[in-house]
Design an enzyme around this catalytic site. Structure first.
Site, PDB file in Angstrom:
ATOM      1  N   GLY A  21       0.887  -1.274  -0.121  1.00  0.00           N
ATOM      2  CA  GLY A  21      -0.022  -0.078   0.097  1.00  0.00           C
ATOM      3  C   GLY A  21       0.837   1.336  -0.033  1.00  0.00           C
ATOM      4  N   ALA A  22       1.930   1.240  -0.740  1.00  0.00           N
ATOM      5  CA  ALA A  22       3.002   2.245  -0.799  1.00  0.00           C
ATOM      6  C   ALA A  22       2.568   3.451  -1.263  1.00  0.00           C
ATOM      7  CB  ALA A  22       4.337   1.651  -1.354  1.00  0.00           C
ATOM      8  N   LEU A  26      -1.743   6.202   3.975  1.00  0.00           N
ATOM      9  CA  LEU A  26      -1.127   5.995   5.452  1.00  0.00           C
ATOM     10  C   LEU A  26       0.454   6.104   5.126  1.00  0.00           C
ATOM     11  CD1 LEU A  26      -1.841   5.236   8.363  1.00  0.00           C
ATOM     12  CD2 LEU A  26      -1.066   2.816   7.628  1.00  0.00           C
ATOM     13  N   ASP A 100       0.706  -7.376  -7.959  1.00  0.00           N
ATOM     14  CA  ASP A 100      -0.796  -7.724  -8.094  1.00  0.00           C
ATOM     15  C   ASP A 100      -0.464  -8.530  -6.948  1.00  0.00           C
ATOM     16  OD1 ASP A 100      -2.999  -8.823  -8.181  1.00  0.00           O
ATOM     17  OD2 ASP A 100      -2.746  -9.171 -10.193  1.00  0.00           O
ATOM     18  N   ASP A 192      -2.699  -0.318  16.839  1.00  0.00           N
ATOM     19  CA  ASP A 192      -3.596   0.728  17.695  1.00  0.00           C
ATOM     20  C   ASP A 192      -2.640   2.052  17.687  1.00  0.00           C
ATOM     21  OD1 ASP A 192      -5.059   2.533  19.279  1.00  0.00           O
ATOM     22  OD2 ASP A 192      -6.392   0.719  19.614  1.00  0.00           O
ATOM     23  N   HIS A 193      -2.941   2.985  16.991  1.00  0.00           N
ATOM     24  CA  HIS A 193      -1.879   4.027  17.000  1.00  0.00           C
ATOM     25  C   HIS A 193      -1.876   4.861  18.304  1.00  0.00           C
ATOM     26  CE1 HIS A 193      -5.019   6.695  15.373  1.00  0.00           C
ATOM     27  NE2 HIS A 193      -4.458   7.605  15.772  1.00  0.00           N
ATOM     28  N   GLU A 231     -12.933  15.031  18.162  1.00  0.00           N
ATOM     29  CA  GLU A 231     -12.533  15.518  16.862  1.00  0.00           C
ATOM     30  C   GLU A 231     -13.132  16.471  16.063  1.00  0.00           C
ATOM     31  OE1 GLU A 231     -10.454  12.343  14.368  1.00  0.00           O
ATOM     32  OE2 GLU A 231     -12.375  11.328  15.024  1.00  0.00           O
ATOM     33  N   HIS A 255      -9.334   2.306  20.164  1.00  0.00           N
ATOM     34  CA  HIS A 255      -8.662   3.335  21.012  1.00  0.00           C
ATOM     35  C   HIS A 255      -9.055   3.584  22.303  1.00  0.00           C
ATOM     36  CE1 HIS A 255      -7.091   3.910  16.911  1.00  0.00           C
ATOM     37  NE2 HIS A 255      -7.895   4.682  16.526  1.00  0.00           N
TER      38      HIS A 255
END
Ligand code: BG6
Length: 520
Positions: A21-22, A26, A100, A192-193, A231, A255
Site C-alpha cells: 500500500g506504498a 497512510l 498484484d 492501535d496507533h 475530533e 482506541h
C-alpha cells in the site's frame, strides 16, 4: 552520515521493511515520515531497506520522489536544504515494486529481488511486512508471502497490520484464523496507533512512578474518570468506510477501550509485554457487560451530527457527506457510562465519549478525586472543588493537577489552582509520532504497545452487545449540530450521578488560577 544523531542502543534491528500500500495515504502521511524520523534520530540500523509495494507502476526514482514529498509535507524533520548528500544516502535504501497481490508469481519475484537488496545492504534476512491495506486482503497477502518463499529467509518475519481488525467478533475471528495459518501470534503486530502516543505510554509512568498517585488510584479515593476523544473533523474522504463502521467500531472498540485499560490496569508483575498485556485483558474481562437493551439505553448515548456553523463556516450534516447514505443511521458520536467490576474500581463510573465535528480536537483523561467531607473544617464555609488529575494526550501533551489553595491576601478564602505541565509547549521537546515508536518497537520485537488477539476479541464482545441493541433500535440515534458537544443525553448520563463533564483543553475554566510551566 552528516547530522544524524546516533543512539546505538536504540537502533532497531537490521531489516527489510515491506510497505504494502506504498502509494496510499497512510504510507504518505505516516509511514515514510516515521521511517525518516527514526533515521534522523539514529534509531535505524545502517543496514536497512524499504521496499514499497502497490499495484501502480512507479519507477524507483519516482517512488523516491514520492517519499521525499511526503517527508517534506508530513515529517517533523525536514530534509535539510543543501544537504543533498544526506538525502541521497537515505533515499538509496528505498526500492519500489509493482505487485498484484492476487498473483503468487509476483511474490516469488519479490523474494528474489529482496535477496539482492539484503545482499546489497548486508541485512541478515529479517523481514517486516507492513500491510497498509484493506483488512479483507490480509489473509490473501499472508498466504502469498508464504507460498512466494518470503518467509524462508534466515532471520525473523513479522507482520504489522492496521485496524479495523474485523467488523465484529465473528469477522475478527475469521480474519485472525486466516493470518494465523501463516504467522504465529508473537509474529503479529496489530496496530492501535493510540498506544504509540507519547502521553498514553506516559500513563503507566504517571501511575506507577509516583507515590502520590498509585495509593489513591482506586474506588476509595476516585469518584469518576472521564475519557474524551474529540475530533473537529467530519468523515472527510472516508464516508464509504465510516458509514459501515460508525464511532463505536471506529474509535470505541480500539482506541477508547485501550486508553481505558491503561488507566485501569493493575501494575504488571514484570515490565515485559506479555505481563502488561495480561493486565490489560483482565480489565477488558472485568468490564460490566450490557446484558439487556435497557442497560444499553440507560448507559450509552449515540448521536449523529447535523449541519452547523463553526467560526462562521457552514458545515454539512453527516448525511450530506460524500459516500454517506442520505438516510444513514450510523453514529458519529457515542458516550457511555461503563464500570470495571473488580476490587479496585467497583462503583467508579468511567464516562467515555468520542465524536466527529465536536468543538475541540482533543484526547484527554480526567481523573476526578472524591471531595473532602463537607461537614468539617473548610468545607462548612466554602464550596471546595474536587481535585483533578488531567492527562492531556493530544494535540497538547501534558498533565495538570487541580487543587484548592488559599487566595493570597485574604483570611482564608479558597480558590482552585491548576498546576499545568505542558510538555508540548517546552522548547526542545519534539515528541515522536505514534508510528515512529510503533515501527521501531516492531523491528525490535517489542509487542507491548500492540494489541494481542485476546484483547481484540474481548473488546469486540463488549462492543458487539451495544451494536446489536442499536441495530434493533434505530430510534436510539439522537442528533447534534456540527460544532457542538454532542447530544444533551450525554450530559444527563453524568448528571444522574451528580457529576458533569469537565471542560477539556481549549475551554480552560476561568475561575481557576493557572500556574503554567510555559510562562515567565
Ligand atoms: C483513526 C480513526 O483510527 O483515528 C479516525 O479511524 C480518526 O476516524 C483517527 O480520525 C484519530 O486519530 P488521532 O491520532 O488524530 O486522534
Amino acid at each position: 552520515m552528516a547530522n544524524i544523531q546516533k543512539v546505538e542502543t536504540m537502533q532497531a534491528s537490521s531489516a527489510v521493511f515491506f510497505i504494502f500500500g506504498a502509494t496510499g495515504d497512510l504510507a504518505r502521511r505516516k509511514l515514510f515520515p516515521a521511517i525518516y524520523s527514526l533515521y534522523r534520530e539514529g534509531k535505524l540500523s545502517d543496514h536497512f531497506a524499504v521496499i514499497g509495494l502497490a499495484r501502480r507502476q512507479r519507477t524507483r526514482e519516482e517512488f523516491r520522489e514520492d517519499v521525499l514529498s511526503s517527508i517534506k509535507e508530513f515529517c517533523r524533520y525536514k530534509p535539510g536544504d543543501g544537504k543533498q548528500e544526506e538525502w541521497d544516502e537515505f533515499a538509496r535504501h528505498f526500492e519500489y515494486k509493482s505487485l498484484d497481490i492476487h498473483q503468487v508469481d509476483g511474490f516469488r519475484e519479490l523474494n528474489a529481488f529482496t535477496e539482492e537488496v539484503e545482499h546489497e545492504f548486508s541485512i541478515p534476512g529479517n523481514r517486516l511486512f507492513y500491510l497498509a491495506l484493506a483488512p479483507e486482503l490480509f489473509g490473501n497477502v499472508s498466504s502469498h508471502l508464504k507460498e512466494g518463499g518470503l518467509l524462508e529467509s534466515a532471520g525473523w518475519h513479522r507482520l504489522i497490520i492496521e485496524k479495523p481488525f474485523g467488523y465484529d467478533l465473528g469477522s475478527a475471528e475469521q480474519l485472525n484464523e486466516q493470518i494465523r495459518e501463516v504467522f504465529r501470534e508473537e509474529e503479529i503486530y496489530r496496530i492501535d496507533h493510540y498506544l504509540g502516543k507519547e502521553m498514553v505510554q506516559n500513563i503507566e509512568v504517571i501511575r506507577f512512578g509516583n507515590a502520590f498517585f498509585e495509593p489513591l488510584w482506586n474506588n476509595k479515593h476516585i469518584s469518576n474518570i472521564q475519557i474524551t476523544l474529540g475530533e473537529t473533523v467530519g468523515v472527510e474522504e472516508r464516508g464509504g468506510y465510516y458509514d459501515q463502521a460508525g464511532a463505536l467500531r471506529d474509535m470505541g472498540q480500539n482506541h477508547m477501550l485501550q486508553m481505558l485499560t491503561m488507566i485501569a490496569m493493575e501494575p504488571p508483575s514484570r515490565l515485559v509485554p506479555e505481563d502488561i498485556r495480561d493486565e490489560k485483558v483482565k480489565v477488558l474481562r472485568s468490564l460490566r457487560p450490557f446484558v439487556s437493551s435497557e442497560d444499553v439505553s440507560a448507559n450509552v448515548v449515540r448521536g449523529q451530527y447535523t449541519e452547523g456553523d463553526v467560526k462562521g463556516v457552514h458545515l454539512p450534516g453527516y448525511r450530506q457527506e460524500d459516500k454517506v447514505d442520505p438516510g444513514s443511521n450510523t453514529e458519529t458520536y457515542f458516550a457511555a457510562r461503563v464500570f470495571v467490576d473488580n476490587f479496585r474500581w467497583a462503583g467508579v463510573p468511567f464516562y467515555i465519549r468520542t465524536g466527529k465535528r465536536l468543538p475541540v480536537k482533543t484526547t484527554e483523561v480526567v481523573v476526578e478525586f472524591k471531595s473532602m467531607p463537607n461537614n468539617v473544617y473548610l468545607g462548612q464555609k466554602y464550596k471546595l472543588e474536587p481535585n483533578l488529575l488531567v492527562i492531556r494526550v493530544n494535540p497538547m501533551e501534558g498533565i495538570y493537577i487541580k487543587i484548592n489553595a488559599k487566595k493570597p491576601g485574604t483570611d482564608s478564602e479558597i480558590e482552585p489552582l491548576a498546576m499545568d505541565f505542558c510538555q508540548s509547549c517546552m522548547i526542545g521537546i519534539n515528541s515522536p509520532e505514534a508510528y515512529e515508536r510503533l515501527i521501531h518497537d516492531a523491528a525490535e520485537g517489542d509487542s507491548t504497545y500492540f494489541t494481542r488477539w485476546d484483547e481484540v476479541a474481548t473488546a469486540w464482545s463488549f462492543v458487539d452487545r451495544i451494536a446489536a441493541v442499536w441495530q434493533e433500535q434505530p430510534e436510539s440515534l439522537s442528533y447534534y449540530p456540527a460544532g457542538s458537544w454532542g447530544p444533551s443525553a450525554a450530559d444527563n448520563l453524568l448528571e444522574q450521578d451528580g457529576h458533569h463533564w469537565w471542560p477539556v483543553n481549549g475551554q480552560d475554566e476561568d475561575n481557576v488560577i493557572w500556574i503554567k510551566n510555559n510562562e515567565g
